[in-house]
Design a protein around this motif. Structure first.
Motif, PDB file in Angstrom:
ATOM      1  N   TYR A  28       9.191  53.703 -12.856  1.00  0.00           N
ATOM      2  CA  TYR A  28       9.727  52.797 -11.838  1.00  0.00           C
ATOM      3  C   TYR A  28       8.631  51.853 -11.315  1.00  0.00           C
ATOM      4  O   TYR A  28       8.910  50.707 -10.962  1.00  0.00           O
ATOM      5  N   ARG A  51      18.283  65.073 -12.570  1.00  0.00           N
ATOM      6  CA  ARG A  51      17.649  63.812 -12.214  1.00  0.00           C
ATOM      7  C   ARG A  51      16.819  63.259 -13.380  1.00  0.00           C
ATOM      8  O   ARG A  51      16.722  62.048 -13.548  1.00  0.00           O
ATOM      9  N   ASP A  84      17.531  63.530 -16.616  1.00  0.00           N
ATOM     10  CA  ASP A  84      18.450  62.857 -17.542  1.00  0.00           C
ATOM     11  C   ASP A  84      18.888  61.508 -16.972  1.00  0.00           C
ATOM     12  O   ASP A  84      18.981  60.517 -17.689  1.00  0.00           O
ATOM     13  N   TYR A  85      19.174  61.528 -15.673  1.00  0.00           N
ATOM     14  CA  TYR A  85      19.605  60.283 -15.033  1.00  0.00           C
ATOM     15  C   TYR A  85      18.501  59.231 -15.129  1.00  0.00           C
ATOM     16  O   TYR A  85      18.742  58.072 -15.463  1.00  0.00           O
ATOM     17  N   LYS A  98      18.127  57.613 -18.535  1.00  0.00           N
ATOM     18  CA  LYS A  98      19.209  56.646 -18.749  1.00  0.00           C
ATOM     19  C   LYS A  98      18.965  55.386 -17.910  1.00  0.00           C
ATOM     20  O   LYS A  98      19.179  54.262 -18.372  1.00  0.00           O
ATOM     21  N   ASP A  99      18.496  55.614 -16.686  1.00  0.00           N
ATOM     22  CA  ASP A  99      18.300  54.498 -15.754  1.00  0.00           C
ATOM     23  C   ASP A  99      17.158  53.587 -16.212  1.00  0.00           C
ATOM     24  O   ASP A  99      17.258  52.360 -16.119  1.00  0.00           O
ATOM     25  N   ARG A 141      18.341  51.398 -18.915  1.00  0.00           N
ATOM     26  CA  ARG A 141      19.259  50.397 -18.367  1.00  0.00           C
ATOM     27  C   ARG A 141      18.491  49.290 -17.646  1.00  0.00           C
ATOM     28  O   ARG A 141      18.789  48.106 -17.790  1.00  0.00           O
ATOM     29  N   LEU A 142      17.466  49.692 -16.880  1.00  0.00           N
ATOM     30  CA  LEU A 142      16.643  48.697 -16.185  1.00  0.00           C
ATOM     31  C   LEU A 142      15.885  47.827 -17.181  1.00  0.00           C
ATOM     32  O   LEU A 142      15.722  46.617 -16.983  1.00  0.00           O
ATOM     33  N   ARG A 144      16.804  47.090 -20.281  1.00  0.00           N
ATOM     34  CA  ARG A 144      17.744  46.144 -20.908  1.00  0.00           C
ATOM     35  C   ARG A 144      18.014  44.990 -19.959  1.00  0.00           C
ATOM     36  O   ARG A 144      18.075  43.830 -20.354  1.00  0.00           O
ATOM     37  N   ARG A 145      18.187  45.314 -18.698  1.00  0.00           N
ATOM     38  CA  ARG A 145      18.516  44.294 -17.705  1.00  0.00           C
ATOM     39  C   ARG A 145      17.355  43.307 -17.523  1.00  0.00           C
ATOM     40  O   ARG A 145      17.560  42.107 -17.407  1.00  0.00           O
ATOM     41  N   PHE A 168       4.694  59.028  -0.603  1.00  0.00           N
ATOM     42  CA  PHE A 168       5.071  60.276  -1.288  1.00  0.00           C
ATOM     43  C   PHE A 168       5.694  60.024  -2.654  1.00  0.00           C
ATOM     44  O   PHE A 168       6.024  60.960  -3.374  1.00  0.00           O
ATOM     45  N   PHE A 199       8.279  50.988   2.294  1.00  0.00           N
ATOM     46  CA  PHE A 199       9.457  50.921   1.422  1.00  0.00           C
ATOM     47  C   PHE A 199       9.181  51.761   0.182  1.00  0.00           C
ATOM     48  O   PHE A 199       8.157  51.591  -0.470  1.00  0.00           O
ATOM     49  N   TRP A 200      10.120  52.622  -0.155  1.00  0.00           N
ATOM     50  CA  TRP A 200       9.928  53.504  -1.309  1.00  0.00           C
ATOM     51  C   TRP A 200      10.904  53.118  -2.415  1.00  0.00           C
ATOM     52  O   TRP A 200      12.111  53.036  -2.168  1.00  0.00           O
ATOM     53  N   ASP A 209      13.888  50.012  -6.376  1.00  0.00           N
ATOM     54  CA  ASP A 209      15.197  49.543  -5.890  1.00  0.00           C
ATOM     55  C   ASP A 209      15.097  48.736  -4.616  1.00  0.00           C
ATOM     56  O   ASP A 209      16.036  48.040  -4.244  1.00  0.00           O
ATOM     57  N   ARG A 210      13.994  48.914  -3.909  1.00  0.00           N
ATOM     58  CA  ARG A 210      13.910  48.308  -2.595  1.00  0.00           C
ATOM     59  C   ARG A 210      13.285  46.914  -2.601  1.00  0.00           C
ATOM     60  O   ARG A 210      13.095  46.325  -1.545  1.00  0.00           O
ATOM     61  N   MET A 265      18.824  71.745  -8.777  1.00  0.00           N
ATOM     62  CA  MET A 265      17.599  70.991  -9.028  1.00  0.00           C
ATOM     63  C   MET A 265      16.353  71.695  -8.502  1.00  0.00           C
ATOM     64  O   MET A 265      15.238  71.342  -8.856  1.00  0.00           O
ATOM     65  N   LEU A 277       6.363  64.176   4.486  1.00  0.00           N
ATOM     66  CA  LEU A 277       6.228  62.731   4.248  1.00  0.00           C
ATOM     67  C   LEU A 277       7.591  62.066   4.014  1.00  0.00           C
ATOM     68  O   LEU A 277       7.965  61.119   4.693  1.00  0.00           O
ATOM     69  N   TYR A 287       9.927  59.412   6.323  1.00  0.00           N
ATOM     70  CA  TYR A 287      10.346  58.111   5.783  1.00  0.00           C
ATOM     71  C   TYR A 287      11.856  57.943   5.919  1.00  0.00           C
ATOM     72  O   TYR A 287      12.351  56.889   6.336  1.00  0.00           O
ATOM     73  N   ARG A 306      17.200  51.764   9.504  1.00  0.00           N
ATOM     74  CA  ARG A 306      16.834  50.421   9.028  1.00  0.00           C
ATOM     75  C   ARG A 306      17.845  49.906   8.010  1.00  0.00           C
ATOM     76  O   ARG A 306      18.244  48.731   8.043  1.00  0.00           O
ATOM     77  N   PHE A 310      24.487  64.429  -8.843  1.00  0.00           N
ATOM     78  CA  PHE A 310      23.603  65.344  -8.126  1.00  0.00           C
ATOM     79  C   PHE A 310      23.213  64.852  -6.739  1.00  0.00           C
ATOM     80  O   PHE A 310      22.657  65.600  -5.956  1.00  0.00           O
ATOM     81  N   ASP A 365      21.093  52.182  -2.473  1.00  0.00           N
ATOM     82  CA  ASP A 365      20.402  50.946  -2.850  1.00  0.00           C
ATOM     83  C   ASP A 365      20.781  50.491  -4.260  1.00  0.00           C
ATOM     84  O   ASP A 365      20.219  49.531  -4.771  1.00  0.00           O
ATOM     85  N   TRP A 412      25.704  46.417 -19.553  1.00  0.00           N
ATOM     86  CA  TRP A 412      24.793  45.609 -20.365  1.00  0.00           C
ATOM     87  C   TRP A 412      23.999  46.512 -21.272  1.00  0.00           C
ATOM     88  O   TRP A 412      24.012  47.702 -21.119  1.00  0.00           O
TER      89      TRP A 412
END
Lengths: 224, 227
Positions: A39, A83, A85-86, A89-90, A93-94, A96-97, A194, A206-207, A210-211, B74, B84, B88, B95, B197, B213, B227
């Motif tokens: 990410y 998570r 596996d997700y 996949k993610d 996808r990102l 490709r985008r 973190f 901001f974490w 996506d943000r 999980m 932490l 956040y 926010r 999950f 988000d 896509w």
């Protein structure tokens, strides 16, 4: 924002040689990341554009995510059931985008100590080349799948930017550079970082990649 | 006010180039997984039906239990107890609500509710009247996160169901029914089987999206067929 900082009309000398420019340059957008974080790689492709659109520079700040995990008890995404596996996949996808090549390297995630140390060494000796080096590291790892676990692989990336690989290989072994990177990681955790990527806009945290749209909104509006 | 469409602006050209695939059959509904304890799920709950409707889709709400998916499957700690990250999240939830112009107003003690009664009531009603069940869930979710009301107790859930004409005795009996408890357990197992999950977790035609988000991405996926 500038109106209340402009000198009062009566006090401004007519021949003041210094222009009434913005008195304090805006703080850079801080971009904290681990070189082994997919990410963070995606964020690295967009972060400079986000900052530049709002007159900010980017402060690149690698840190050791594994140390933060020891504090939080979290584990790497790839190793968390469901998570992981997700995320795989993610990421695809990102990629490709964004229209970028992305391959999860074999053996991922790695401990990116040599690359991180080399970054801080470079920031000290040739600051203008630190950000290009960071981008080259991300590319070498996530696109070329180069082995960056050791100093040799990192030195090869630096050589691609015209840096002396022997100097880089030596620098990552310097105790002072090692200590500097440890301090940076402690600084990150001390400020509440973190995960990777993690951003600060004027101390607002901001974490997550996506943000970036929210960060852009924050920059545009000065918060809400 | 910022809406998901705000983030779409840059890609209108891309979207218009995409070929729309139309089918005579009704498109599959969007599955919206959430836990009543999750304020991010609540933030999504205030937007998901409108997003889907813009693309001709219905939404099926499917409460799950993060206590099962996150803690047991999980092996993670509860979010707010994570060093932490907990701090956040306490900063980020209000926010994010402000960004979307949502009236975030949680119970003042800051404690997470117990979601069991709300989730059981939902599935009990869903099997009888899905549209009414969604209204009840929406109301319960709003009471928890916008009206500072802890929805943990059966009493609060029954009282809320009463607003929709459900008799107190009927609701109390449903919540005590072992079959209703099993219904929720099975629903959570099904969610895990679909690899849902988190909260919110949205599935569009088998494509999963985690987190409030990602609503912009859900919208892009719905608009362009992926896509």
């Amino acid at each position: 924002m500038t109106a209340d900082r402009a000198p009062a009309a009566g006090r401004a000398p007519a021949a003041d040689p210094t222009p009434a420019a913005d008195p304090t340059p805006a703080a850079p957008l801080e971009f904290w990341f681990d070189f082994s974080s997919p990410y963070a790689y995606f964020a690295s492709l967009a972060v400079e554009g986000v900052a530049a659109r709002h007159g900010r520079s980017v402060l690149w700040r690698p840190f050791m995510l594994g140390v933060a995990f020891k504090r939080t008890g979290m584990t790497s995404l790839s190793r968390t059931p469901l998570r992981g596996d997700y995320a795989r996949k993610d990421w695809a996808r990102l990629a490709r985008r964004a229209g970028v090549a992305f391959r999860l390297p074999p053996g991922h995630p790695i401990t990116a100590l040599p690359a991180s140390r080399a970054f801080y060494w470079l920031e000290r000796v040739e600051p203008a080349r630190a950000a290009p080096f960071a981008k080259a590291v991300f590319h070498a790892y996530f696109v070329e799948n180069q082995d960056l676990t050791g100093a040799a692989g990192v030195a090869a990336v630096a050589a691609g930017l015209g840096l002396d690989p022997a100097r880089v290989a030596a620098a990552v072994e310097e105790p002072e550079i090692k200590a500097l990177f440890t301090r940076r990681t402690q600084e990150a955790i001390g400020r509440g970082v973190f995960g990777s990527p993690f951003f600060f806009v004027d101390d607002e945290p901001f974490w997550g990649s996506d943000r970036l749209p929210m960060i852009e909104e924050w920059l545009a509006r000065g918060g809400w | 006010m910022i809406t998901t469409s705000h983030f779409l602006g840059a890609d209108k050209a891309l979207l218009s180039r995409r070929r729309w695939i139309r089918d005579d059959a009704m498109p599959e509904p969007v599955d919206f997984y959430f836990d009543f304890i999750s304020p991010y799920g609540w933030i999504a709950s205030r937007q998901i039906d409108a997003i889907a409707a813009r693309h001709g889709r219905e939404v099926v709400w499917r409460p799950l239990l993060l206590g099962i998916t996150v803690l047991q499957v999980m092996g993670l700690k509860p979010l707010l107890d994570t060093p932490l990250k907990g701090d956040y999240l306490r900063h980020d939830v209000p926010r994010t609500a402000r960004l979307f112009d949502l009236p975030y107003n949680p119970p003042p003690d800051g404690r997470q509710p117990n979601p069991l009664a709300a989730a059981r009531a939902y599935y009990w009603l869903f099997d009888r009247d899905p549209a009414l069940a969604k209204q009840l869930a929406r109301r319960l979710y709003d009471r928890q996160w916008a009206e500072a009301t802890d929805i943990s107790s059966a009493e609060v859930v029954v009282e809320t169901a009463g607003e929709f004409g459900i008799a107190r005795e009927t609701a109390l009996a449903a919540l005590a029914d072992q079959k209703v408890k099993d219904r929720l357990r099975i629903a959570v197992e099904e969610a895990v089987a679909r690899k849902a999950f988190g909260s919110p977790f949205i599935i569009v035609d088998d494509e999963p999206f985690w987190g409030c988000d990602r609503l912009w991405m859900v919208e892009k996926w719905l608009a362009g067929g992926g896509w």
